[in-house]
Scaffold this motif. Structure first.
Motif, mmCIF file in Angstrom:
data_model
loop_
_atom_site.group_PDB
_atom_site.id
_atom_site.type_symbol
_atom_site.label_atom_id
_atom_site.label_comp_id
_atom_site.label_asym_id
_atom_site.label_seq_id
_atom_site.Cartn_x
_atom_site.Cartn_y
_atom_site.Cartn_z
ATOM 1 N N PHE A 135 8.059 1.662 5.260
ATOM 2 C CA PHE A 135 8.244 0.863 4.167
ATOM 3 C C PHE A 135 8.893 -0.131 4.486
ATOM 4 C CE2 PHE A 135 10.502 -1.249 0.756
ATOM 5 C CZ PHE A 135 9.155 -1.861 0.037
ATOM 6 N N LEU A 136 10.720 0.641 5.634
ATOM 7 C CA LEU A 136 11.671 0.250 5.865
ATOM 8 C C LEU A 136 11.930 -0.995 7.417
ATOM 9 C CD1 LEU A 136 14.629 2.054 4.500
ATOM 10 C CD2 LEU A 136 14.072 0.259 3.860
ATOM 11 N N VAL A 137 10.592 0.131 8.144
ATOM 12 C CA VAL A 137 10.319 -0.582 9.444
ATOM 13 C C VAL A 137 9.232 -1.852 9.178
ATOM 14 C CG1 VAL A 137 9.146 -0.241 11.729
ATOM 15 C CG2 VAL A 137 10.386 1.363 10.754
ATOM 16 N N LEU A 138 8.650 -1.778 7.985
ATOM 17 C CA LEU A 138 7.635 -2.534 8.252
ATOM 18 C C LEU A 138 8.580 -4.102 7.627
ATOM 19 C CD1 LEU A 138 4.493 -1.131 6.401
ATOM 20 C CD2 LEU A 138 4.552 -2.791 8.695
ATOM 21 N N THR B 179 9.595 10.358 2.326
ATOM 22 C CA THR B 179 10.628 10.093 3.496
ATOM 23 C C THR B 179 9.985 9.356 4.791
ATOM 24 O OG1 THR B 179 12.242 12.109 2.623
ATOM 25 C CG2 THR B 179 13.027 10.691 4.932
ATOM 26 N N PRO B 180 9.231 9.813 5.332
ATOM 27 C CA PRO B 180 8.408 9.214 6.023
ATOM 28 C C PRO B 180 8.037 7.600 5.427
ATOM 29 C CG PRO B 180 7.454 11.335 6.672
ATOM 30 C CD PRO B 180 8.301 11.424 4.660
ATOM 31 N N ALA B 181 7.588 7.929 4.204
ATOM 32 C CA ALA B 181 7.093 6.429 3.530
ATOM 33 C C ALA B 181 7.936 5.708 3.839
ATOM 34 C CB ALA B 181 6.439 6.659 2.194
ATOM 35 N N GLY C 293 0.512 -1.243 -0.488
ATOM 36 C CA GLY C 293 0.027 0.173 -0.493
ATOM 37 C C GLY C 293 1.085 1.491 0.196
ATOM 38 N N ILE C 294 1.253 1.051 0.757
ATOM 39 C CA ILE C 294 3.018 2.415 0.381
ATOM 40 C C ILE C 294 3.335 2.314 -0.597
ATOM 41 C CG2 ILE C 294 4.723 3.022 1.911
ATOM 42 C CD1 ILE C 294 4.236 2.528 3.930
ATOM 43 N N LEU C 295 3.348 2.047 -1.181
ATOM 44 C CA LEU C 295 4.727 1.575 -2.698
ATOM 45 C C LEU C 295 3.671 2.510 -3.522
ATOM 46 C CD1 LEU C 295 6.968 0.374 -4.418
ATOM 47 C CD2 LEU C 295 5.858 -1.472 -4.426
ATOM 48 N N VAL C 296 2.221 1.630 -3.518
ATOM 49 C CA VAL C 296 1.561 1.960 -5.003
ATOM 50 C C VAL C 296 0.659 3.218 -4.686
ATOM 51 C CG1 VAL C 296 -0.849 2.002 -5.927
ATOM 52 C CG2 VAL C 296 0.450 -0.154 -5.000
ATOM 53 N N GLY C 297 0.588 3.948 -3.001
ATOM 54 C CA GLY C 297 0.526 4.860 -2.759
ATOM 55 C C GLY C 297 1.085 6.025 -3.648
ATOM 56 N N THR C 298 3.070 6.022 -3.208
ATOM 57 C CA THR C 298 4.063 7.088 -3.584
ATOM 58 C C THR C 298 4.108 6.533 -5.161
ATOM 59 O OG1 THR C 298 5.243 5.756 -1.482
ATOM 60 C CG2 THR C 298 6.224 7.146 -2.380
#
Length: 376
Positions: free
Chosen positions: A119-122, A113-115, A52-57
Motif C-alpha cells: 500500500f505504501l509503495v503504491l 504486513t505485506p499489504a 483493492g488492497i484496502l478492501v481486501g484487508t
C-alpha cells in the motif's frame, strides 16, 4: 470544391468513441515517441490497486473479527474493521484494536504486513512516478522545441503521409526532424511506432500548427483525405510561415488551382495520377512497369535531383553519365531538350534517372570529392 469522406486517419470527423483517453488528454499537445501511457491513467490504475488492497484487508479482518479485541475487550464490527485497516495500512497504529488470537496475529504477520508495504509503495511510488514522468516529458518537449528548426511537418498520417515519411527517411532525412500532425489515436500509435514526434489535433487550427513548429519548418506536406481540409490547412500554414515550401495532395483535378491559390507550392493530384498510371499500364504493360519501377524506392531505377559538378559546366545534358530528364535553372524547370539549357551553367541542378543502388541525391561514384558548380 468536392471532398469525399474516406475511412482514413485524417479527413471526416473522428468519432469520439474511437479516441483513447490519453488522446483526449493530449489533444493539441506535442507527443514525443516512446511515451507509453498518460501519467493520469497510471495514477488512476494505482489508486484502484491501493483501494483493492484496502478492501481486501478489511474483508480479511472482518471475517476473522472474533480474533480481534478493542480496548474495552469487546469484539469488532465492520466499522471497526475499516478503522483498524486504515490505521494499520497507513502505519498510524493507535493500538486501541489489536489481534488477540494466534490465527489473527499470524494473518497480520503474513498478510496484513505485506499489504501495508504494498500500500505504501503504491502511494509513494505513484506520486514520485507521476512527478518524474511529467517532469521528464516537459524536459523532453522543451529540448525538442529548442532544437527543432528546418524540419518537415507531415499533416495527415494515412497511406500518403506514411509513404512521404518513408521517402524522406530513405533519402537521408532524420526522424528527429519530422513531425506528424493528425487527430486520431491510430495515427499517434503508428507514428510513435515509427519513432516520430506527433502533435495530436486539427491542423486547420493555428495553435496546433504552432505546437508542431510550422513557423520554423522548411517543408510542410499536407496529405489529409479531404480537399477542403487541405485548402484550409494550406491557408493556415501560409499565414504562420510565408517562406515554407508547401506540398499538398488533392483528390480532384479541379481543386489544383484553388490549392495553389491557398499557398501550396506544389500540388499532387492523387486520383488523376493513379488513373493515368492505370491507363498507361493498360495501353502499354511495359511502360506501366517502367513507371512503377520509378515510383518504387530502392529497386531498379530512381528519379533524383542533384547539383551540377564543375566538370559538367558547359556540357549538354545528353553528354552526362546520368540520364538527365530536366534542368532546374533560376528556380524554373526546363526539359533536357529545351534550347535554353543546351549548355549547362553554374548553379544548375539536374533531375536525373539513375540506378537505385547509387545514392539518390549524390553525384555519381567517383565524383563525390569534386566541387559543385554552384560553389566558388
Amino acid at each position: 470544391m468536392r471532398g469525399r469522406r474516406q475511412s482514413c486517419h485524417y479527413g471526416s470527423a473522428v468519432p469520439e468513441d474511437q479516441l483513447a483517453d490519453d488522446i483526449r488528454f493530449r489533444r493539441g499537445r506535442l507527443s514525443l515517441p516512446e511515451h507509453v501511457r498518460s501519467p493520469w491513467w497510471e495514477l488512476t490504475r494505482r489508486l484502484l490497486m491501493a483501494l483493492g488492497i484496502l478492501v481486501g484487508t478489511v474483508l480479511i479482518v472482518y471475517l476473522d473479527r472474533k480474533g480481534y479485541r478493542d480496548s474495552n475487550g469487546d469484539g469488532i464490527s465492520l466499522v471497526d474493521a475499516i478503522y483498524y485497516t486504515t490505521v494499520t495500512l497507513s502505519t498510524t497504529g493507535y493500538g486501541d484494536i489489536a489481534p488477540a488470537s494466534d490465527f489473527a496475529r499470524l494473518v497480520n504477520a503474513l498478510v496484513v504486513t505485506p499489504a501495508r508495504i504494498g500500500f505504501l509503495v503504491l502511494l509513494i511510488g505513484t506520486t514520485l512516478e507521476v512527478l518524474a514522468t511529467r517532469g521528464r516529458e516537459q524536459i523532453r518537449t522543451a529540448r525538442w522545441r529548442k532544437n527543432m528548426s528546418h524540419h518537415v511537418v507531415i499533416i495527415g498520417y494515412g497511406t500518403k503521409g506514411r509513404s512521404a515519411v518513408e521517402t524522406l527517411l530513405n533519402n537521408g532525412k532524420d526522424r528527429e526532424h519530422i513531425v506528424v500532425v493528425d487527430p486520431s489515436a491510430a495515427a499517434l500509435q503508428d507514428a510513435h511506432s515509427d519513432g516520430l514526434a506527433v502533435v495530436t489535433g486539427d491542423a486547420t487550427r493555428r495553435e496546433v500548427l504552432r505546437r508542431a513548429g510550422v513557423a520554423e519548418a522548411d517543408h510542410v506536406i499536407i496529405t489529409t483525405n479531404r480537399d477542403d481540409t487541405n485548402v484550409l490547412t494550406a491557408l493556415t500554414v501560409r499565414q504562420l510561415n510565408p517562406d515554407s515550401w508547401i506540398v499538398a495532395a488533392v483528390r480532384e483535378e479541379e481543386n489544383v488551382a484553388l490549392m495553389k491559390q491557398s499557398g501550396a507550392n506544389s500540388v499532387i493530384t492523387s486520383a488523376d495520377a493513379v488513373g493515368r498510371l492505370l491507363g498507361l499500364s493498360s495501353l502499354s504493360p511495359t511502360l506501366g512497369t517502367v513507371m512503377e519501377d520509378l515510383l518504387t524506392y530502392g529497386e531498379g531505377l530512381e528519379v533524383a535531383e542533384r547539383e551540377l559538378l564543375v566538370t559538367e559546366v558547359g556540357k549538354q545534358p545528353q553528354q552526362l553519365p546520368d540520364q538527365v530528364i530536366a534542368v532546374v535553372r533560376d528556380e524554373r524547370v526546363f526539359r533536357y531538350f529545351d534550347p535554353v539549357v543546351t549548355q549547362l551553367a553554374r548553379g544548375d541542378r539536374l533531375v536525373v534517372v539513375r540506378p537505385a543502388k547509387e545514392l539518390p541525391w549524390a553525384p555519381r561514384p567517383g565524383t563525390h570529392d569534386e566541387d559543385f558548380a554552384s560553389e566558388d
